[in-house]
Design a protein around this motif. Structure first.
Motif, PDB file in Angstrom:
ATOM      1  N   VAL A 233       0.860  -1.177   0.000  1.00 56.29           N
ATOM      2  CA  VAL A 233       0.000   0.000   0.000  1.00 56.29           C
ATOM      3  C   VAL A 233       0.901   1.232   0.000  1.00 56.29           C
ATOM      4  O   VAL A 233       1.626   1.479   0.969  1.00 56.29           O
ATOM      5  N   LEU A 234       0.888   1.971  -1.087  1.00 59.09           N
ATOM      6  CA  LEU A 234       1.679   3.195  -1.177  1.00 59.09           C
ATOM      7  C   LEU A 234       0.802   4.363  -0.747  1.00 59.09           C
ATOM      8  O   LEU A 234      -0.216   4.646  -1.385  1.00 59.09           O
ATOM      9  N   THR A 235       1.195   5.014   0.339  1.00 60.70           N
ATOM     10  CA  THR A 235       0.349   6.087   0.869  1.00 60.70           C
ATOM     11  C   THR A 235       1.189   7.142   1.588  1.00 60.70           C
ATOM     12  O   THR A 235       2.178   6.826   2.243  1.00 60.70           O
ATOM     13  N   GLY A 236       0.790   8.389   1.468  1.00 57.26           N
ATOM     14  CA  GLY A 236       1.442   9.483   2.195  1.00 57.26           C
ATOM     15  C   GLY A 236       2.725   9.958   1.541  1.00 57.26           C
ATOM     16  O   GLY A 236       3.370   9.229   0.782  1.00 57.26           O
ATOM     17  N   ASP A 237       3.095  11.188   1.848  1.00 57.56           N
ATOM     18  CA  ASP A 237       4.317  11.779   1.301  1.00 57.56           C
ATOM     19  C   ASP A 237       5.530  11.508   2.180  1.00 57.56           C
ATOM     20  O   ASP A 237       6.666  11.612   1.728  1.00 57.56           O
ATOM     21  N   THR A 238       5.303  11.169   3.439  1.00 57.50           N
ATOM     22  CA  THR A 238       6.407  10.935   4.368  1.00 57.50           C
ATOM     23  C   THR A 238       6.229   9.595   5.070  1.00 57.50           C
ATOM     24  O   THR A 238       5.136   9.007   5.054  1.00 57.50           O
ATOM     25  N   PHE A 239       7.298   9.134   5.716  1.00 57.61           N
ATOM     26  CA  PHE A 239       7.205   7.886   6.482  1.00 57.61           C
ATOM     27  C   PHE A 239       6.211   8.025   7.621  1.00 57.61           C
ATOM     28  O   PHE A 239       5.473   7.078   7.920  1.00 57.61           O
ATOM     29  N   ASP A 240       6.157   9.189   8.252  1.00 55.41           N
ATOM     30  CA  ASP A 240       5.238   9.383   9.372  1.00 55.41           C
ATOM     31  C   ASP A 240       3.779   9.232   8.939  1.00 55.41           C
ATOM     32  O   ASP A 240       2.960   8.643   9.644  1.00 55.41           O
ATOM     33  N   ASP A 241       3.441   9.768   7.750  1.00 60.61           N
ATOM     34  CA  ASP A 241       2.087   9.591   7.195  1.00 60.61           C
ATOM     35  C   ASP A 241       1.802   8.110   6.965  1.00 60.61           C
ATOM     36  O   ASP A 241       0.724   7.596   7.292  1.00 60.61           O
ATOM     37  N   CYS A 242       2.768   7.447   6.387  1.00 54.63           N
ATOM     38  CA  CYS A 242       2.657   6.024   6.063  1.00 54.63           C
ATOM     39  C   CYS A 242       2.474   5.190   7.334  1.00 54.63           C
ATOM     40  O   CYS A 242       1.621   4.294   7.390  1.00 54.63           O
ATOM     41  N   LEU A 243       3.254   5.487   8.368  1.00 53.98           N
ATOM     42  CA  LEU A 243       3.168   4.773   9.636  1.00 53.98           C
ATOM     43  C   LEU A 243       1.796   4.940  10.272  1.00 53.98           C
ATOM     44  O   LEU A 243       1.204   3.972  10.781  1.00 53.98           O
ATOM     45  N   ARG A 244       1.275   6.145  10.239  1.00 51.29           N
ATOM     46  CA  ARG A 244      -0.043   6.414  10.828  1.00 51.29           C
ATOM     47  C   ARG A 244      -1.114   5.550  10.159  1.00 51.29           C
ATOM     48  O   ARG A 244      -1.938   4.930  10.828  1.00 51.29           O
ATOM     49  N   GLU A 245      -1.085   5.482   8.839  1.00 54.85           N
ATOM     50  CA  GLU A 245      -2.064   4.674   8.109  1.00 54.85           C
ATOM     51  C   GLU A 245      -1.894   3.186   8.419  1.00 54.85           C
ATOM     52  O   GLU A 245      -2.874   2.448   8.540  1.00 54.85           O
ATOM     53  N   ALA A 246      -0.652   2.760   8.556  1.00 53.39           N
ATOM     54  CA  ALA A 246      -0.383   1.344   8.843  1.00 53.39           C
ATOM     55  C   ALA A 246      -0.935   0.943  10.209  1.00 53.39           C
ATOM     56  O   ALA A 246      -1.518  -0.143  10.365  1.00 53.39           O
ATOM     57  N   LEU A 247      -0.768   1.800  11.193  1.00 52.65           N
ATOM     58  CA  LEU A 247      -1.262   1.498  12.548  1.00 52.65           C
ATOM     59  C   LEU A 247      -2.787   1.480  12.584  1.00 52.65           C
ATOM     60  O   LEU A 247      -3.390   0.631  13.265  1.00 52.65           O
ATOM     61  N   ILE A 248      -3.421   2.379  11.854  1.00 56.89           N
ATOM     62  CA  ILE A 248      -4.891   2.391  11.777  1.00 56.89           C
ATOM     63  C   ILE A 248      -5.384   1.089  11.141  1.00 56.89           C
ATOM     64  O   ILE A 248      -6.325   0.449  11.625  1.00 56.89           O
ATOM     65  N   TYR A 249      -4.726   0.677  10.062  1.00 60.25           N
ATOM     66  CA  TYR A 249      -5.102  -0.549   9.345  1.00 60.25           C
ATOM     67  C   TYR A 249      -4.910  -1.774  10.240  1.00 60.25           C
ATOM     68  O   TYR A 249      -5.751  -2.684  10.274  1.00 60.25           O
ATOM     69  N   THR A 250      -3.796  -1.805  10.968  1.00 64.80           N
ATOM     70  CA  THR A 250      -3.500  -2.935  11.865  1.00 64.80           C
ATOM     71  C   THR A 250      -4.612  -3.103  12.898  1.00 64.80           C
ATOM     72  O   THR A 250      -5.120  -4.216  13.118  1.00 64.80           O
ATOM     73  N   GLU A 251      -5.016  -2.006  13.520  1.00 65.51           N
ATOM     74  CA  GLU A 251      -6.060  -2.022  14.550  1.00 65.51           C
ATOM     75  C   GLU A 251      -7.398  -2.445  13.963  1.00 65.51           C
ATOM     76  O   GLU A 251      -8.114  -3.283  14.535  1.00 65.51           O
ATOM     77  N   ALA A 252      -7.731  -1.902  12.817  1.00 65.24           N
ATOM     78  CA  ALA A 252      -9.033  -2.176  12.201  1.00 65.24           C
ATOM     79  C   ALA A 252      -9.177  -3.631  11.772  1.00 65.24           C
ATOM     80  O   ALA A 252     -10.286  -4.176  11.741  1.00 65.24           O
ATOM     81  N   ASN A 253      -8.049  -4.280  11.438  1.00 62.99           N
ATOM     82  CA  ASN A 253      -8.110  -5.639  10.905  1.00 62.99           C
ATOM     83  C   ASN A 253      -7.599  -6.709  11.874  1.00 62.99           C
ATOM     84  O   ASN A 253      -7.475  -7.878  11.496  1.00 62.99           O
ATOM     85  N   GLY A 254      -7.317  -6.315  13.112  1.00 67.76           N
ATOM     86  CA  GLY A 254      -6.898  -7.285  14.121  1.00 67.76           C
ATOM     87  C   GLY A 254      -5.611  -8.007  13.777  1.00 67.76           C
ATOM     88  O   GLY A 254      -5.439  -9.180  14.125  1.00 67.76           O
ATOM     89  N   MET A 255      -4.709  -7.319  13.079  1.00 66.75           N
ATOM     90  CA  MET A 255      -3.447  -7.935  12.658  1.00 66.75           C
ATOM     91  C   MET A 255      -2.315  -7.565  13.631  1.00 66.75           C
ATOM     92  O   MET A 255      -2.547  -6.841  14.597  1.00 66.75           O
ATOM     93  N   THR A 256      -1.132  -8.083  13.395  1.00 72.01           N
ATOM     94  CA  THR A 256       0.024  -7.801  14.260  1.00 72.01           C
ATOM     95  C   THR A 256       0.964  -6.843  13.548  1.00 72.01           C
ATOM     96  O   THR A 256       1.372  -7.086  12.410  1.00 72.01           O
ATOM     97  N   PHE A 257       1.331  -5.773  14.239  1.00 78.50           N
ATOM     98  CA  PHE A 257       2.253  -4.804  13.657  1.00 78.50           C
ATOM     99  C   PHE A 257       3.695  -5.230  13.943  1.00 78.50           C
ATOM    100  O   PHE A 257       4.036  -5.596  15.070  1.00 78.50           O
ATOM    101  N   ILE A 258       4.529  -5.183  12.923  1.00 78.03           N
ATOM    102  CA  ILE A 258       5.947  -5.557  13.055  1.00 78.03           C
ATOM    103  C   ILE A 258       6.767  -4.268  13.003  1.00 78.03           C
ATOM    104  O   ILE A 258       7.009  -3.715  11.925  1.00 78.03           O
ATOM    105  N   PRO A 259       7.179  -3.745  14.156  1.00 80.90           N
ATOM    106  CA  PRO A 259       7.892  -2.462  14.175  1.00 80.90           C
ATOM    107  C   PRO A 259       9.314  -2.604  13.633  1.00 80.90           C
ATOM    108  O   PRO A 259       9.890  -3.700  13.661  1.00 80.90           O
TER     109      PRO A 259
END
Length: 416
Positions: free
Chosen positions: A125-151
């Motif tokens: 998923v290509l999203t956001g202009d910066t890594f911080d934007d991308c990270l925010r979207e990834a964390l929202i997606y992780t929570e919404a789908n009950g998945m595990t985030f790999i930091p």
């Protein structure tokens, strides 16, 4: 030592978990560097890892320890490069689904590499202009789908996996005295550093960051992680605004020294490693070798390991790398030159101002309607850095008005 060190990190178990998956990368003696610095220098070649960086170690160590239920739901990560490739490889190897968020500006080469290692097991998923934007979207997606985030770094299992670099170093060179490691978020230095200190207490451990992203240096000075306002993202594998909480505690405990090096000097190291040793390194991978000049007195006569953390260097960046190196070494200079309003001024500049060893690499009139006598942007490459004062003297002698753009960062960024 902090309880994180004592109770939670089992590097030997991580090594056993990884030994049939990751490469035990070579520890190579480098004759040229050893002779230059009057010591024994070995390069830990993580650029030769399966995904061309050490990041696979932490990603696989964490994902392989998930429960069956977690594996069935899948994993998520946010990364613009090496961590993404490590997660993608691990997903394919372990048979779980991965969703990898990357900034929209991620180079196509890194996107393709991540897709290749995932081999159908990952969705990008290509999203956001910066890594911080991308990270925010990834964390929202992780929570919404009950998945595990790999930091990317601030996790004990990630730190443990990266620590296996240290296990291999001691396996191959038990009498090592100094280890120099790149620092971004701190996972490698925290993991490998903790293992090395536990098993060889007298060893000297040194961390290296780019000048433009001194997040660990700042944290160590302030006593806790600090979010930097702006950073130079050129050394992308080590350019983070804030180090991890866990990695900071460990690095504070185990690092004997922490220093930063200029981005331009990193570029010079990249070119030297390529030209002299046929080693392709990314900017973060060159940090440890770049630090040797600053450490030459400290390492003289010792056995030293420099960790080459990765080799994912896009060929499209090589021109930029060469340019930054030339600027840093004082071999390339840019000027705004105002030519005198007299016949033959341009010819005079070429024949009398430039010496036989100088080369014009860029020339363009700034005002399109004032050619031949208006201001021009001129780039000059010198054969030797010490020729610069003489060049300036000849410009003054022949009455050319110049602005030295290398000394004016605002104008330089705007015009060059």
């Amino acid at each position: 030592m902090d309880t994180v060190t004592d109770n939670h990190l089992d590097f030997e178990a991580a090594y056993a978990r990884l030994k049939d998956v990751v490469k035990h990368t070579p520890l190579e003696y480098n004759r040229g560097l050893s002779e230059k610095y009057e010591c024994e220098i070995y390069l830990k070649r993580e650029d030769l890892q399966i995904v061309r960086s050490y990041k696979l170690r932490g990603a696989y160590n964490m994902i392989s320890r998930l429960t069956d239920e977690q594996m069935s739901r899948g994993v998520v990560c946010a990364s613009a490069g090496n961590h993404a490739q490590g997660v993608a490889f691990s997903c394919k190897k372990l048979g779980t689904k991965g969703v990898i968020f990357m900034p929209e500006i991620t180079p196509k080469q890194k996107v393709k590499q991540t897709e290749m290692f995932g081999a159908g097991n990952v969705e990008l998923v290509l999203t956001g202009d910066t890594f911080d934007d991308c990270l925010r979207e990834a964390l929202i997606y992780t929570e919404a789908n009950g998945m595990t985030f790999i930091p990317p770094f601030d996790n004990e299992q990630i730190i443990e996996g990266q620590g296996t670099v240290g296990v291999e170093i001691l396996d191959d060179l038990l009498d090592v005295e100094v280890v120099i490691m790149p620092v971004g978020g701190g996972g490698l230095a925290a993991g490998a550093g903790t293992y090395l200190k536990q098993n060889k207490p007298g060893i000297i451990l040194i961390g290296v960051e780019p000048d433009g992203a001194p997040s660990m240096m700042t944290a160590l000075k302030d006593g806790s992680p600090v979010t930097l306002g702006t950073i130079d993202r050129f050394v992308d594998g080590a350019a983070v605004k804030r180090v991890g909480e866990k990695t900071f505690l460990l690095c504070k405990e185990v690092l004997d020294d922490m220093l930063t090096v200029p981005e331009g000097k990193v570029c010079t190291t990249i070119l030297k490693l390529y030209n002299e040793d046929a080693i392709v390194v990314e900017p973060a991978g060159a940090l440890s070798v770049t630090a040797l000049d600053a450490l030459k007195d400290q390492i003289k006569g010792k056995k030293v390991v420099c960790v080459i953390s990765g080799g994912n260097n896009d060929i499209d960046r090589m021109q930029e790398i060469k340019e930054k190196s030339l600027l840093y070494e004082g071999l390339k200079h840019y000027f705004i030159v105002r030519f005198p309003q007299r016949p033959g001024a341009l010819k005079l500049f070429v024949n009398s101002v430039l010496s036989p060893g100088d080369d014009i690499t860029r020339f363009e009139f700034i005002k399109k309607n004032s050619k031949e006598n208006g201001p021009a942007l001129v780039g000059i490459e010198l054969k030797y850095a010490e020729d610069y004062p003489a060049l300036l003297h000849r410009m003054e002698e022949h009455r050319f008005e110049v602005i030295e753009l290398n000394r004016d960062q605002t104008l330089f960024e705007y015009l060059v």
